[in-house]
Design a protein around this motif. Structure first.
Motif, PDB file in Angstrom:
ATOM      1  N   ARG A   1       0.834  -1.211   0.000  1.00 46.34           N
ATOM      2  CA  ARG A   1       0.000   0.000   0.000  1.00 46.34           C
ATOM      3  C   ARG A   1       0.866   1.258   0.000  1.00 46.34           C
ATOM      4  O   ARG A   1       0.629   2.196  -0.768  1.00 46.34           O
ATOM      5  CB  ARG A   1      -0.921   0.001   1.222  1.00 46.34           C
ATOM      6  N   LEU A   2       1.884   1.282   0.853  1.00 45.92           N
ATOM      7  CA  LEU A   2       2.713   2.478   0.983  1.00 45.92           C
ATOM      8  C   LEU A   2       3.792   2.579  -0.086  1.00 45.92           C
ATOM      9  O   LEU A   2       4.200   3.684  -0.437  1.00 45.92           O
ATOM     10  CB  LEU A   2       3.355   2.511   2.367  1.00 45.92           C
ATOM     11  N   GLY A   3       4.268   1.458  -0.585  1.00 45.12           N
ATOM     12  CA  GLY A   3       5.367   1.483  -1.543  1.00 45.12           C
ATOM     13  C   GLY A   3       5.045   0.787  -2.831  1.00 45.12           C
ATOM     14  O   GLY A   3       5.885   0.071  -3.379  1.00 45.12           O
ATOM     15  N   ASN A   4       3.843   0.987  -3.331  1.00 44.90           N
ATOM     16  CA  ASN A   4       3.448   0.310  -4.570  1.00 44.90           C
ATOM     17  C   ASN A   4       4.336   0.741  -5.731  1.00 44.90           C
ATOM     18  O   ASN A   4       4.569   1.937  -5.921  1.00 44.90           O
ATOM     19  CB  ASN A   4       1.984   0.617  -4.889  1.00 44.90           C
ATOM     20  N   PRO A   5       4.842  -0.204  -6.513  1.00 42.22           N
ATOM     21  CA  PRO A   5       5.783   0.148  -7.588  1.00 42.22           C
ATOM     22  C   PRO A   5       5.138   0.682  -8.861  1.00 42.22           C
ATOM     23  O   PRO A   5       5.838   1.144  -9.753  1.00 42.22           O
ATOM     24  CB  PRO A   5       6.480  -1.184  -7.867  1.00 42.22           C
ATOM     25  N   ILE A   6       3.813   0.600  -8.970  1.00 39.20           N
ATOM     26  CA  ILE A   6       3.150   0.990 -10.209  1.00 39.20           C
ATOM     27  C   ILE A   6       2.723   2.459 -10.137  1.00 39.20           C
ATOM     28  O   ILE A   6       1.956   2.848  -9.259  1.00 39.20           O
ATOM     29  CB  ILE A   6       1.914   0.109 -10.473  1.00 39.20           C
ATOM     30  N   ILE A   7       3.229   3.257 -11.051  1.00 37.92           N
ATOM     31  CA  ILE A   7       2.907   4.684 -11.061  1.00 37.92           C
ATOM     32  C   ILE A   7       1.509   4.917 -11.606  1.00 37.92           C
ATOM     33  O   ILE A   7       0.748   5.738 -11.081  1.00 37.92           O
ATOM     34  CB  ILE A   7       3.938   5.460 -11.898  1.00 37.92           C
ATOM     35  N   ALA A   8       1.138   4.185 -12.645  1.00 35.36           N
ATOM     36  CA  ALA A   8      -0.175   4.399 -13.255  1.00 35.36           C
ATOM     37  C   ALA A   8      -0.620   3.150 -13.995  1.00 35.36           C
ATOM     38  O   ALA A   8       0.207   2.349 -14.451  1.00 35.36           O
ATOM     39  CB  ALA A   8      -0.137   5.581 -14.213  1.00 35.36           C
ATOM     40  N   VAL A   9      -1.924   2.977 -14.081  1.00 34.50           N
ATOM     41  CA  VAL A   9      -2.526   1.959 -14.941  1.00 34.50           C
ATOM     42  C   VAL A   9      -3.479   2.681 -15.881  1.00 34.50           C
ATOM     43  O   VAL A   9      -4.032   3.735 -15.539  1.00 34.50           O
ATOM     44  CB  VAL A   9      -3.276   0.877 -14.132  1.00 34.50           C
ATOM     45  N   TYR A  10      -3.650   2.136 -17.054  1.00 34.23           N
ATOM     46  CA  TYR A  10      -4.421   2.832 -18.085  1.00 34.23           C
ATOM     47  C   TYR A  10      -5.581   1.971 -18.586  1.00 34.23           C
ATOM     48  O   TYR A  10      -5.459   0.757 -18.721  1.00 34.23           O
ATOM     49  CB  TYR A  10      -3.502   3.218 -19.254  1.00 34.23           C
ATOM     50  N   ARG A  11      -6.672   2.636 -18.843  1.00 36.81           N
ATOM     51  CA  ARG A  11      -7.861   1.985 -19.369  1.00 36.81           C
ATOM     52  C   ARG A  11      -8.471   2.881 -20.443  1.00 36.81           C
ATOM     53  O   ARG A  11      -8.220   4.085 -20.481  1.00 36.81           O
ATOM     54  CB  ARG A  11      -8.905   1.745 -18.265  1.00 36.81           C
ATOM     55  N   LYS A  12      -9.294   2.284 -21.287  1.00 37.60           N
ATOM     56  CA  LYS A  12     -10.036   3.054 -22.282  1.00 37.60           C
ATOM     57  C   LYS A  12     -11.501   3.056 -21.877  1.00 37.60           C
ATOM     58  O   LYS A  12     -12.104   2.013 -21.633  1.00 37.60           O
ATOM     59  CB  LYS A  12      -9.877   2.447 -23.677  1.00 37.60           C
ATOM     60  N   ALA A  13     -12.067   4.257 -21.781  1.00 39.60           N
ATOM     61  CA  ALA A  13     -13.464   4.387 -21.365  1.00 39.60           C
ATOM     62  C   ALA A  13     -14.378   3.778 -22.420  1.00 39.60           C
ATOM     63  O   ALA A  13     -14.253   4.063 -23.611  1.00 39.60           O
ATOM     64  CB  ALA A  13     -13.818   5.856 -21.148  1.00 39.60           C
ATOM     65  N   THR A  14     -15.287   2.920 -21.973  1.00 41.50           N
ATOM     66  CA  THR A  14     -16.232   2.284 -22.899  1.00 41.50           C
ATOM     67  C   THR A  14     -17.535   3.073 -23.013  1.00 41.50           C
ATOM     68  O   THR A  14     -18.358   2.773 -23.864  1.00 41.50           O
ATOM     69  CB  THR A  14     -16.554   0.857 -22.431  1.00 41.50           C
ATOM     70  N   ALA A  15     -17.706   4.070 -22.141  1.00 42.15           N
ATOM     71  CA  ALA A  15     -18.903   4.900 -22.180  1.00 42.15           C
ATOM     72  C   ALA A  15     -18.557   6.276 -21.652  1.00 42.15           C
ATOM     73  O   ALA A  15     -17.561   6.467 -20.952  1.00 42.15           O
ATOM     74  CB  ALA A  15     -20.029   4.274 -21.331  1.00 42.15           C
TER      75      ALA A  15
ATOM     76  N   GLY B   1      -5.903   7.468 -17.209  1.00 39.77           N
ATOM     77  CA  GLY B   1      -4.833   6.988 -16.347  1.00 39.77           C
ATOM     78  C   GLY B   1      -5.261   7.041 -14.882  1.00 39.77           C
ATOM     79  O   GLY B   1      -5.844   8.020 -14.433  1.00 39.77           O
ATOM     80  N   LEU B   2      -4.990   5.979 -14.155  1.00 40.62           N
ATOM     81  CA  LEU B   2      -5.317   5.905 -12.738  1.00 40.62           C
ATOM     82  C   LEU B   2      -4.027   5.706 -11.955  1.00 40.62           C
ATOM     83  O   LEU B   2      -3.217   4.842 -12.293  1.00 40.62           O
ATOM     84  CB  LEU B   2      -6.266   4.734 -12.471  1.00 40.62           C
ATOM     85  N   ALA B   3      -3.820   6.527 -10.914  1.00 40.42           N
ATOM     86  CA  ALA B   3      -2.622   6.427 -10.080  1.00 40.42           C
ATOM     87  C   ALA B   3      -2.937   5.591  -8.842  1.00 40.42           C
ATOM     88  O   ALA B   3      -3.624   6.069  -7.933  1.00 40.42           O
ATOM     89  CB  ALA B   3      -2.148   7.816  -9.677  1.00 40.42           C
ATOM     90  N   PRO B   4      -2.464   4.339  -8.769  1.00 38.72           N
ATOM     91  CA  PRO B   4      -2.758   3.509  -7.603  1.00 38.72           C
ATOM     92  C   PRO B   4      -2.315   4.129  -6.287  1.00 38.72           C
ATOM     93  O   PRO B   4      -2.990   3.977  -5.273  1.00 38.72           O
ATOM     94  CB  PRO B   4      -1.984   2.217  -7.903  1.00 38.72           C
TER      95      PRO B   4
END
Length: 243
Positions: free
Chosen positions: A104-118, A134-137
């Motif tokens: 939780r405190l040291g998550n290595p992922i800066i961002a995950v990306y998705r394409k909006a379907t609506a 883009g979502l920042a975990p």
């Protein structure tokens, strides 16, 4: 082997059907494999040890994990899978909670990306169908609504307490160290098992402290690089040399 699968994804000698990966596609997949499977694990392990050595409450967490392991695990690597995968009882809830709090405190992922379907509205912002989002975990993982005192290392938030569910069950859409939805990380279970095994082995058999960190300070920031010194755990009346 994953590399063999990438190289031999077409049984034919030619590539008339276009199935074989191009040189660029192969390189892209190898970079993704190295980053997703190895770099993230190494970063998270370093983060986990740094937190346990430096964060307020970290040493207490080490003592709690060590006591739990001393009561449940003989320290042999071959017996760890049985302990970890036991269906009869969760034998290591503290180990699990400490690992989750470190993620939780040291998550290595800066961002995950998705394409909006609506087309939709998020906090007053319009997102159109087809747009990349883009979502920042780290932002979600430090949400004070889901995780009170989010900058504090507190593994107990991931333990059931007086009937209340642990934090990752109470707010499953906020605890997203491996992303979420249909594109949830395929290797999440392997990653969690790897992190627990490394943490259990180090805590069971060794002591550790931070020698140096390029981006010092707590809480953590993306891109920090700690140096962790690990020595064999001292047993009572049995002197051992540093390794």
């Amino acid at each position: 082997c994953v590399v063999d699968a990438l190289l031999l994804d077409d049984d034919d000698d030619d590539d008339t059907d276009g199935d074989r990966l191009s040189r660029e596609e192969f390189i892209d997949n190898m970079i993704l494999l190295i980053f997703a499977a190895y770099d993230t694990a190494a970063y998270t392990i370093a983060t986990m040890l740094y937190l346990l050595a430096e964060a307020p409450g970290g040493r207490e967490a080490v003592a709690a994990v060590r006591a739990e392991l001393d009561a449940t695990w003989d320290g042999a690597p071959e017996s760890f899978p049985k302990l970890l995968l036991s269906k009869e009882n969760d034998n290591t809830p503290i180990l699990d909670a400490v690992t989750k709090e470190a993620l939780r405190l040291g998550n290595p992922i800066i961002a995950v990306y998705r394409k909006a379907t609506a087309t939709l509205q998020v906090d007053g912002h319009a997102i159109k169908a087809g747009q990349n989002v883009g979502l920042a975990p780290l932002a979600s993982l430090r949400d004070p609504v889901a995780f009170p005192e989010p900058g504090t290392f507190n593994y107990e938030r991931f333990l059931a307490n007086n009937g209340a569910p642990p934090a990752d069950k109470a707010k499953p859409n906020s605890y997203i160290p491996f992303g979420g939805g249909t594109r949830l990380c395929l290797g999440r279970q392997v990653a969690m098992a790897e992190l627990k095994l490394v943490l259990a082995t180090v805590v069971k058999h060794a002591d550790f402290h931070v020698l140096d960190v390029k981006r010092a300070g707590y809480p953590l920031f993306v891109g920090f690089n700690p140096s962790i010194h690990v020595t064999k755990r001292q047993k009572k009346n049995t002197p051992v040399a540093s390794e």
